[in-house]
Every structure is written in C-alpha cells, then in structure tokens.
Enzyme design. Structure first.
Site, PDB file in Angstrom:
ATOM      1  N   PRO A 151      -4.123  33.962 -27.808  1.00  0.00           N
ATOM      2  CA  PRO A 151      -3.584  35.023 -26.958  1.00  0.00           C
ATOM      3  C   PRO A 151      -3.260  34.591 -25.524  1.00  0.00           C
ATOM      4  O   PRO A 151      -2.643  35.339 -24.784  1.00  0.00           O
ATOM      5  CB  PRO A 151      -4.700  36.081 -26.963  1.00  0.00           C
ATOM      6  CG  PRO A 151      -5.947  35.290 -27.203  1.00  0.00           C
ATOM      7  CD  PRO A 151      -5.567  34.146 -28.088  1.00  0.00           C
ATOM      8  N   GLY A 196      -5.459  32.472 -23.128  1.00  0.00           N
ATOM      9  CA  GLY A 196      -6.479  32.124 -22.129  1.00  0.00           C
ATOM     10  C   GLY A 196      -6.202  30.779 -21.467  1.00  0.00           C
ATOM     11  O   GLY A 196      -6.275  30.646 -20.240  1.00  0.00           O
ATOM     12  N   LYS A 197      -5.853  29.798 -22.285  1.00  0.00           N
ATOM     13  CA  LYS A 197      -5.635  28.453 -21.714  1.00  0.00           C
ATOM     14  C   LYS A 197      -4.305  28.412 -20.970  1.00  0.00           C
ATOM     15  O   LYS A 197      -4.192  27.718 -19.958  1.00  0.00           O
ATOM     16  CB  LYS A 197      -5.741  27.398 -22.813  1.00  0.00           C
ATOM     17  CG  LYS A 197      -7.172  27.317 -23.364  1.00  0.00           C
ATOM     18  CD  LYS A 197      -7.333  26.258 -24.404  1.00  0.00           C
ATOM     19  CE  LYS A 197      -8.759  26.133 -24.899  1.00  0.00           C
ATOM     20  NZ  LYS A 197      -9.157  27.143 -25.892  1.00  0.00           N
ATOM     21  N   GLU A 246       3.645  30.017 -29.608  1.00  0.00           N
ATOM     22  CA  GLU A 246       2.731  30.571 -30.612  1.00  0.00           C
ATOM     23  C   GLU A 246       3.539  30.842 -31.863  1.00  0.00           C
ATOM     24  O   GLU A 246       4.462  31.652 -31.843  1.00  0.00           O
ATOM     25  CB  GLU A 246       2.081  31.855 -30.072  1.00  0.00           C
ATOM     26  CG  GLU A 246       1.361  32.689 -31.113  1.00  0.00           C
ATOM     27  CD  GLU A 246       0.297  31.921 -31.917  1.00  0.00           C
ATOM     28  OE1 GLU A 246      -0.525  31.213 -31.317  1.00  0.00           O
ATOM     29  OE2 GLU A 246       0.319  32.014 -33.161  1.00  0.00           O
ATOM     30  N   ARG A 266       1.506  37.487 -32.573  1.00  0.00           N
ATOM     31  CA  ARG A 266       0.577  36.948 -31.556  1.00  0.00           C
ATOM     32  C   ARG A 266       1.336  36.474 -30.318  1.00  0.00           C
ATOM     33  O   ARG A 266       0.811  36.502 -29.202  1.00  0.00           O
ATOM     34  CB  ARG A 266      -0.259  35.811 -32.162  1.00  0.00           C
ATOM     35  CG  ARG A 266      -1.316  36.313 -33.148  1.00  0.00           C
ATOM     36  CD  ARG A 266      -2.097  35.200 -33.811  1.00  0.00           C
ATOM     37  NE  ARG A 266      -2.881  34.350 -32.940  1.00  0.00           N
ATOM     38  CZ  ARG A 266      -4.073  34.663 -32.423  1.00  0.00           C
ATOM     39  NH1 ARG A 266      -4.611  35.846 -32.678  1.00  0.00           N
ATOM     40  NH2 ARG A 266      -4.714  33.825 -31.649  1.00  0.00           N
ATOM     41  N   ASP A 281      -4.409  23.347 -28.884  1.00  0.00           N
ATOM     42  CA  ASP A 281      -5.668  24.067 -29.106  1.00  0.00           C
ATOM     43  C   ASP A 281      -5.558  24.626 -30.523  1.00  0.00           C
ATOM     44  O   ASP A 281      -5.120  25.750 -30.731  1.00  0.00           O
ATOM     45  CB  ASP A 281      -5.793  25.181 -28.058  1.00  0.00           C
ATOM     46  CG  ASP A 281      -7.130  25.893 -28.151  1.00  0.00           C
ATOM     47  OD1 ASP A 281      -8.131  25.235 -28.478  1.00  0.00           O
ATOM     48  OD2 ASP A 281      -7.172  27.121 -27.893  1.00  0.00           O
ATOM     49  N   CYS A 325     -12.344  25.081 -31.602  1.00  0.00           N
ATOM     50  CA  CYS A 325     -13.605  25.780 -31.334  1.00  0.00           C
ATOM     51  C   CYS A 325     -14.515  25.630 -32.557  1.00  0.00           C
ATOM     52  O   CYS A 325     -15.146  26.581 -32.998  1.00  0.00           O
ATOM     53  CB  CYS A 325     -13.384  27.233 -30.949  1.00  0.00           C
ATOM     54  SG  CYS A 325     -12.614  28.229 -32.205  1.00  0.00           S
TER      55      CYS A 325
END
Ligand code: SAM
Length: 445
Positions: free
Chosen positions: A114, A116-117, A135, A140, A180, A233
């Site tokens: 979404p 953040g980075k 994306e 999204r 990511d 993650c």
C-alpha cells in the site's frame, strides 16, 4: 493463543537456533506498531509534540518510531489526514534505510502497495528526483495512489505494470531499486495469527520462484553503479538467503554490498540483515546489492514538451495562477481534460500502466477549470494565494474532515486548507463560508 506446528518449529530452529524458544514465547505478546514521520509535511519534533499517543525511537530508520500508547482510530486523526506520518510496522522501515535514498535520486519501488516504503522514499527525496511506485495488482495500485496523495508526493509516478515489462522499458534508468517482494509472511504471525495455519513448505517454495522472477526483472532497471535492495517480511532461508544467492549466481553484473546497519541480527550473507521480534520488529529481511556494470539511461527530452504550447494548457496555467502564488517546477501538460504537472526527465510512459504521473492539478469541464485535491496536498501552504489555517484545537478542523461547510474569512475563490501548517485539502470560499471539497471517500464519518 498461537501454537506453531512441528514442521514450522523445525524451520525456525534452523534459522534462529537457541533463540527459537524465546521467539515462540514472544509469539503471544502484542505485536510492535510504529509510524514513520513524513518530512514532506513536518519534522519529527513538531509531530511528536502533537501526537495523542506515546512514541519511542525505533532503531530501524532515522524517522521511525514505536507507538507505545493506545492507537484506536489512528486513521481518523487530523494529523494522519494531513499526511504528517505513515503507520508502518517498525522493522518494515529497515529496507529503505539500506537503500540510502538521497535527494535527486531516481528510485523505483517495484512492489509498492500500500505504499509505506514509497512514503519513506519520498520523504528522503524531499521533493527532488523521482519516485516511481509500481504495484502489479490494479486495485492495490489505487490504494497506493491514495497514499501518494495523502503524503503529498509531487515528484512521483504510480503504475500498475508487470515487472518484466516495466523494467525492460526503463532499463538502466534508476539509481536505486527496491523489491519488497510478496512472501510467505512469517513476520505477520503476531498481527495475523491465521497466517500460522496458512504456512506451508509448498507456499514458501512457490514464493521463492516468484521472488526470483521479480528480482530478475528488477535487475534491468538498475543503472550501472546503482543499488538494488531486496526485502521480505518473512524469515525462511529459501525466500531470503537462497533467493539472493541464486540471483547473484545468475547476474554476474551484480555484487553484494557489505552492510553494518546497527540493527537486527547478522545473516550468513554480509549484505543482509534479519529482524525478528527478538530484535524489536515483527519480522523483516533486507539485502543490499550493487550493479557493477550496465547501462546508464537518461530521458533528457521532456516526453510531453510539445503539448506545452496547447491553448488549453495556457488556460490551465492562468487558472493555476489564480490559485497559486507560484507555479511548481515541472511540465504542465494535459491528458484529455485532466491537467498534470510532470517531473522533468520522464520517459515516454505509454504502455506502462501509469495511473498517475506527477501531480493531478485539475480538470477542464466545458472550459471551466476545477482544481483537484492532489494539487493542494502536494504543495506547502506558502505556495497558495488563499489559505485557511486550522489548528488541532479549532472545532472547524473536525468539521472540515467530516465534509461540513465551515466559516472562512478569506476572499472569494479556491483556498487551501492547512492543518497545523500542512496542506490537507481545499475548499471554495464565498461570503465568509468555505464550501467543502475534501473528497467524500476520505471524510471521517
Ligand atoms: N512495499 C509495500 C509497502 O511498503 O507498503 C508492501 C509490498 S507487499 C510486501 C508486496 C506487493 O507485491 C503486494 O502489494 C503484491 O500485490 C505485489 N505482488 C504480488 N505478486 C507480484 C508479482 N508477481 N510481481 C510484482 N509484485 C507482486
């Protein structure tokens, strides 16, 4: 209560050794929560003084903080609407620290929603250079765009494109590229306990194949001497160390960069760091690579330069001058009825699934110009002719965010609405009232 299956217990023991028992105990503690400060809007001291919850500095990013108090309704806070901060799991901010973004860099965030980075990257760029956020999942990408607007990014592009198509077309263009990657999400176990039962070896291995394929595509976009950061993650060796090892063995033009980040735990790779709950984050792995040889591509000729002479563009310019004291840097252009200010030096964006290039300024509707919300959030209050300055204690702040008409002692015309010095939206003033133009989908209910 989170209970790990035997297969996963064995896996985590291979990664954490003796620490795996402590990790297992910690799985039933509360997850870490955090924010990162958006320097496009404010600075850490000013923000922390205004926040209604406690914070503590995190080690993972210069502007990263743990949330220590209750955060119910954080998305409804006026400071959140104003884009002063981004809610982000603390260890997730570590990848951008490794990317070491400097103002003026051209940066690609390849798996960006979404956002953040991307918000962190834009904050580090300080409005100079370029952030291209991609994306692949279209729905999204819309959320990503909405976050772009909230945090006020003026030097960015949002696209929804397959990595191989995007990176082939933009070969050698970026100083820094972040992948990511989608992953099996072991760092999400405390936040989303259902993920524990969804974990399987098959899923880990299918994630690994997808990650390698995304990284293979990403490689092309990095310029000679540029940096590629890979993050997930999750904890597994397969999705982390093995992906990096296999990538390096098939891309001889890349090398590992030795890192000393000052946080997390060391891995078997000197270019990578792993963060688990034992090191103060929910879970992240990040590795830093450098492209030794390759292209160095520039797009020096403005892709849309010729349209500048269009009479409709002249009309938009005149309307913008009515609203703004100075026109922002960039190339004013029209795409259909919509006007944009594009950052300099963009490539031809056709066929790349671009859903936003630069700042959407507004729309021409039967020769009438209607400014867009994004025009206001992207620039500081000092750039606008009329500004309604609100504070957190002013009752009109809550009313504005709920979409109500409010008192406004300004001359007639479009006015920026600032909250504690951060442009949050706009309205139209007449007869001492402000007609509310805060987008319906963003309003507090
Ligand atoms: N960087 C984001 C942030 O900080 O907010 C989080 C990114 S999330 C870990 C990974 C993203 O990759 C997801 O948004 C997912 O939709 C996207 N994705 C899934 N499959 C992909 C693929 N094959 N290629 C590229 N991206 C993919």
């Amino acid at each position: 209560m989170i209970v790990l299956g035997d297969e996963y217990k064995n896996e985590i023991k291979k990664i954490l050794g003796e620490d795996s028992l402590r990790y297992e105990e910690m799985l039933n503690d509360e997850p870490y929560r955090g924010i990162s400060v958006n320097r496009l809007k404010t600075d850490a001291d000013s923000l922390l003084a205004m926040l209604p919850f406690g914070t503590e500095k995190s080690p993972f990013y210069r502007d990263g903080y743990y949330i220590t108090g209750d955060t119910e309704g954080i998305g409804k806070l006026a400071l959140h609407h104003a884009g002063a901060f981004y809610v982000q799991e603390p260890s997730a901010s570590s990848a951008v620290t490794l990317l070491d973004v400097c103002p003026g860099d051209r940066v690609l965030d390849l798996c960006a929603a979404p956002g953040g980075k991307s918000a962190q990257i834009a904050s580090c760029l300080g409005g100079k250079g370029l952030i291209w956020s991609n994306e692949v999942v279209r729905s999204r990408a819309q959320i990503l765009l909405s976050n772009f607007e909230r945090v006020g990014i003026s030097n960015g592009v949002v696209s929804s494109c397959y990595p191989e198509i995007l990176c082939t077309r933009l070969s050698g263009f970026f100083d820094k590229v972040l992948v990511d990657a989608p992953c099996s999400g072991e760092g999400m176990f405390r936040k989303n306990p259902a993920a524990v039962s969804e974990w399987s070896r098959e899923h880990v291995l299918s994630c690994k194949e997808r990650q390698l394929s995304i990284l293979d595509s990403a490689a092309a976009a990095v310029r000679e001497g540029g940096i590629l950061v890979y993050s997930t993650c999750t904890f597994s060796h397969e999705e982390n160390e093995q992906v990096i090892g296999e990538f390096l063995s098939r891309h001889e033009d890349f090398e590992a960069c030795e890192i000393n980040p000052g946080f997390g735990r060391r891995t078997e790779l000197p270019c990578a760091v792993r963060i688990t709950p034992l090191e103060g984050g929910e879970g992240h792995f990040a590795a830093k690579l450098k492209r030794r040889t390759g292209e160095n591509t520039r797009f020096d000729r403005p892709a849309y330069g010729s349209i500048k002479r269009d009479p409709a563009v002249a009309l938009v310019r005149k309307e913008l001058e009515e609203i703004m004291l100075e026109l922002p840097c960039g190339i004013l252009t029209l795409n259909g009825d919509k006007a944009f200010i594009l950052p300099e030096g963009l490539p031809d964006m056709s066929g790349l699934g671009v859903i936003r290039g630069g700042v959407l300024c507004g729309e021409l509707k039967k020769n009438r110009f209607e400014p867009a919300h994004a025009l206001f959030t992207a620039f500081s209050p000092s750039m606008f002719r009329r500004v309604l300055e609100l504070t957190l204690s002013d009752p009109r702040t809550g009313e504005y965010l709920r979409g109500m008409e409010i008192d406004c002692d300004l001359p007639a015309g479009y006015a920026a609405v600032s909250i504690e010095g951060m442009t949050t939206g706009f309205g139209k003033c007449s007869s001492s009232r402000l007609k509310n133009k805060y987008p319906k989908g963003l309003r507090n209910l």
